[in-house]
Design an enzyme around this catalytic site. Structure first.
Site, short mmCIF file in Angstrom:
data_model
loop_
_atom_site.label_atom_id
_atom_site.label_comp_id
_atom_site.label_asym_id
_atom_site.label_seq_id
_atom_site.Cartn_x
_atom_site.Cartn_y
_atom_site.Cartn_z
N PHE A 59 0.88 -1.17 0.00
CA PHE A 59 0.00 0.00 0.00
C PHE A 59 0.91 1.22 0.00
O PHE A 59 1.63 1.46 0.98
CB PHE A 59 -0.84 -0.08 1.27
CG PHE A 59 -1.84 1.01 1.48
CD1 PHE A 59 -3.09 0.94 0.89
CD2 PHE A 59 -1.58 2.07 2.32
CE1 PHE A 59 -4.05 1.93 1.11
CE2 PHE A 59 -2.52 3.06 2.56
CZ PHE A 59 -3.76 2.98 1.95
N GLU A 113 5.84 9.51 -0.04
CA GLU A 113 6.93 9.89 -0.96
C GLU A 113 7.99 10.60 -0.15
O GLU A 113 7.74 11.00 1.00
CB GLU A 113 6.37 10.79 -2.08
CG GLU A 113 5.33 10.04 -2.91
CD GLU A 113 4.69 10.87 -4.01
OE1 GLU A 113 5.13 12.02 -4.23
OE2 GLU A 113 3.76 10.35 -4.65
N SER A 163 2.85 12.51 5.92
CA SER A 163 1.62 12.87 6.64
C SER A 163 0.59 13.56 5.74
O SER A 163 -0.61 13.41 5.94
CB SER A 163 1.96 13.82 7.80
OG SER A 163 2.87 13.21 8.68
N ARG A 172 -5.74 1.83 11.49
CA ARG A 172 -5.37 2.34 12.82
C ARG A 172 -5.84 1.39 13.92
O ARG A 172 -5.18 1.25 14.96
CB ARG A 172 -5.94 3.75 13.00
CG ARG A 172 -5.11 4.72 12.20
CD ARG A 172 -5.65 6.12 12.11
NE ARG A 172 -4.75 6.88 11.26
CZ ARG A 172 -5.03 8.02 10.63
NH1 ARG A 172 -6.23 8.55 10.78
NH2 ARG A 172 -4.14 8.62 9.89
N GLU A 205 0.87 4.35 10.02
CA GLU A 205 -0.57 4.67 9.89
C GLU A 205 -0.89 6.06 10.45
O GLU A 205 -1.94 6.28 11.02
CB GLU A 205 -1.47 3.62 10.57
CG GLU A 205 -1.12 2.17 10.35
CD GLU A 205 -1.01 1.79 8.89
OE1 GLU A 205 -1.32 2.62 8.01
OE2 GLU A 205 -0.59 0.66 8.62
C1 LIG Z 1 9.05 0.82 8.43
C2 LIG Z 1 8.09 1.75 7.78
C3 LIG Z 1 7.07 1.22 6.97
C4 LIG Z 1 6.18 2.08 6.33
N1 LIG Z 1 5.22 1.54 5.50
C5 LIG Z 1 4.48 2.37 4.73
C6 LIG Z 1 3.59 1.83 3.75
O1 LIG Z 1 3.42 0.61 3.64
N2 LIG Z 1 2.94 2.70 2.95
C7 LIG Z 1 3.08 4.05 3.04
O2 LIG Z 1 2.46 4.76 2.26
N3 LIG Z 1 3.89 4.59 3.98
C8 LIG Z 1 4.61 3.79 4.82
N4 LIG Z 1 5.47 4.31 5.75
C9 LIG Z 1 5.59 5.75 5.87
C10 LIG Z 1 4.88 6.32 7.09
O3 LIG Z 1 3.49 6.22 6.91
C11 LIG Z 1 5.36 7.75 7.26
O4 LIG Z 1 6.71 7.69 7.66
C12 LIG Z 1 4.53 8.51 8.26
O5 LIG Z 1 3.22 8.73 7.80
C13 LIG Z 1 5.14 9.88 8.57
O6 LIG Z 1 5.46 10.55 7.40
P1 LIG Z 1 6.93 11.19 7.22
O7 LIG Z 1 7.90 10.17 7.62
O8 LIG Z 1 7.02 11.76 5.86
O9 LIG Z 1 6.96 12.35 8.30
P2 LIG Z 1 6.47 13.86 8.07
O10 LIG Z 1 5.10 13.89 7.53
O11 LIG Z 1 7.53 14.59 7.32
O12 LIG Z 1 6.46 14.36 9.57
C14 LIG Z 1 7.65 14.69 10.27
C15 LIG Z 1 7.27 15.06 11.70
O13 LIG Z 1 6.40 16.21 11.68
C16 LIG Z 1 5.18 15.90 12.33
N5 LIG Z 1 4.09 16.56 11.61
C17 LIG Z 1 3.82 16.50 10.28
N6 LIG Z 1 2.76 17.24 10.00
C18 LIG Z 1 2.33 17.78 11.16
C19 LIG Z 1 1.24 18.64 11.55
N7 LIG Z 1 0.36 19.08 10.64
N8 LIG Z 1 1.13 18.98 12.86
C20 LIG Z 1 1.99 18.53 13.77
N9 LIG Z 1 3.03 17.70 13.49
C21 LIG Z 1 3.19 17.35 12.20
C22 LIG Z 1 5.06 14.38 12.26
O14 LIG Z 1 4.22 13.90 13.31
C23 LIG Z 1 6.52 13.97 12.44
O15 LIG Z 1 6.84 14.02 13.81
C24 LIG Z 1 6.32 3.48 6.48
C25 LIG Z 1 7.30 4.00 7.33
C26 LIG Z 1 8.18 3.15 7.97
C27 LIG Z 1 9.23 3.74 8.86
#
Ligand SMILES: Cc1cc2nc3c(=O)[nH]c(=O)nc-3n(C[C@H](O)[C@H](O)[C@H](O)COP(=O)(O)OP(=O)(O)OC[C@H]3O[C@@H](n4cnc5c(N)ncnc54)[C@H](O)[C@@H]3O)c2cc1C
Length: 378
Positions: free
Chosen positions: A122, A126, A131, A237, A357
């Protein structure tokens, strides 16, 4: 109050508990150390019907409710969080097809997915955005009888093993969801990440270089992908909360049994109130998480909105699991921190639950927005 379990739910829970105890627990340390994808366990889970839990019976699944899926996930996570994570990837990847797919898409994909003959990932995230789904830059352009997709998806669970990928891309109408065959020309797993925990799951980067996707590949309505994904995330979730509770339950068991073996100053450490309170607090938080989870599942299974409750239980349980794993390490003293102890592995695995998630911060946003909507009469 949490609902009483039905006979079917109890049987699924017991079957998962036995499988976790007999098969997953003995292999969990090796799966972590070797970063070994648990393929044998996946095949066994398919035989037990777990990979098809959310698939309707007419397509070869068991068509179980959210509570049953969560009961199974908790038990599996207690045995091996990585293997439970692999199952979660299945359940989540299948959801868009089950909920929003056409009859043809269901007939084409679900029977093989239900028995793990094919597997799925899924892909939304990128490099520049996890988020904020609306900020994705993977594109899908109409071409003849289908679409051309280009972009790079990062941090994608199960990417390495997936035969199919459900992914989000932008068309002229906005975020849309597609099913892509991983054998399509231009589709490649361009990177595999090294991880601190959940090491039995695979996580990779997927590059789409002008990949042709037939019309059959569009899931749901073009441009409505964001709400489709958010709908899928609600169930995801709940399963994530179940995963966190399973990790915390194992941490509790490890802490309790160690406290009964270890002596200091001529007494078992379980006789010290400081240790008793730590363990009592762990058990209390696990119980609270479980009650919240079963309550949210009851809403989901009753067909009611459960977005706020799913975010609440995901937030509460994942933060709780991190505290539980930390406490279990504390109870074990220095021996928890060397030679790859079980609690050290749980500590590393638990950390993922606060990110997957939707991070804890995003859950708080979802909860606050939902409160605001109610306040404004929405
Ligand atoms: C092992 C692993 C498996 C994964 N598997 C999948 C998968 O199968 N499919 C998929 O699509 N993704 C996957 N992910 C990605 C995961 O869903 C994202 O890492 C996660 O959603 C956070 O996004 P980001 O890392 O880009 O952090 P960012 O969105 O860049 O956020 C960075 C920080 O800022 C905070 N933040 C961001 N926006 C806000 C806001 N509006 N207000 C307050 N705080 C904020 C976040 O909480 C975080 O602390 C995976 C990640 C890992 C590590």
């Amino acid at each position: 109050m949490a609902p009483a379990l039905s006979q079917i739910q109890k049987e699924a829970q017991l079957s998962a508990r036995k499988f976790a105890e007999d098969v997953l627990k003995p292999a969990a340390q090796r799966v972590d150390t070797e970063a070994e994808f648990p393929s044998d366990a996946v095949r066994a889970m398919a035989d037990l019907g777990f990979t098809g839990l959310s698939v309707p019976e007419e397509y070869g699944g068991l068509n179980r409710d959210a509570l049953t899926i969560c009961l199974v996930t908790e038990e599996l996570a207690r045995g091996c969080p990585s293997t439970a994570g692999v199952l979660m990837a299945f359940v989540i990847g299948i959801q868009p097809i089950v909920r929003f797919g056409t009859a043809e898409q269901k007939r084409t994909y679900l029977p093989d997915l239900a028995i793990a003959k094919r597997s799925i990932c899924f892909a939304v995230t990128e490099a520049h955005t996890g988020s904020d789904v609306s900020a994705i830059s993977t594109t899908a352009k109409r071409e003849g009888d289908g679409w051309r997709l280009s972009g790079v998806k990062t941090l994608i669970g199960n990417a390495v093993n997936a035969d199919l990928c459900i992914l989000a891309a932008k068309t002229d109408a906005g975020v849309s969801v597609f099913i892509v065959d991983a054998r399509s020309p231009g589709y490649s797993v361009s990177k595999v990440y090294e991880k601190m925990g959940m090491r039995g799951t695979t996580t990779g980067e997927i590059t789409l270089d002008n990949v042709h996707v037939p019309n059959l590949g569009l899931v749901g309505v073009e441009g409505r992908g964001a709400s489709l994904l958010l709908g899928t995330l609600d169930l995801a979730r709940l399963t994530l909360a179940a995963e966190a509770i399973g990790i915390a339950q194992r941490a509790l068991e490890e802490a309790l049994s160690y406290s009964l073996q270890r002596s200091t100053f001529g007494k078992q450490i379980s006789e010290y109130q400081a240790i008793q309170f730590m363990i009592a607090d762990m058990a209390t938080s696990i119980h609270a998480s479980r009650v919240m989870l079963h309550d949210a599942c009851q809403l989901a299974d009753g067909g009611q909105s459960f977005t706020r409750e799913a975010a609440m239980v995901k937030l509460f349980s994942s933060e709780m699991a991190n505290r539980a794993a930390d406490t279990a390490l504390q109870v074990r003293g220095g021996w928890g921190l060397v030679d790859r102890s079980t609690v050290e592995r749980l500590y590393r695995d638990a950390r993922y639950t606060r990110i997957w998630e939707g991070t804890s911060e995003i859950q708080r946003l979802v909860i606050f927005r939902s409160l605001l909507k109610t306040e404004r009469g929405g």
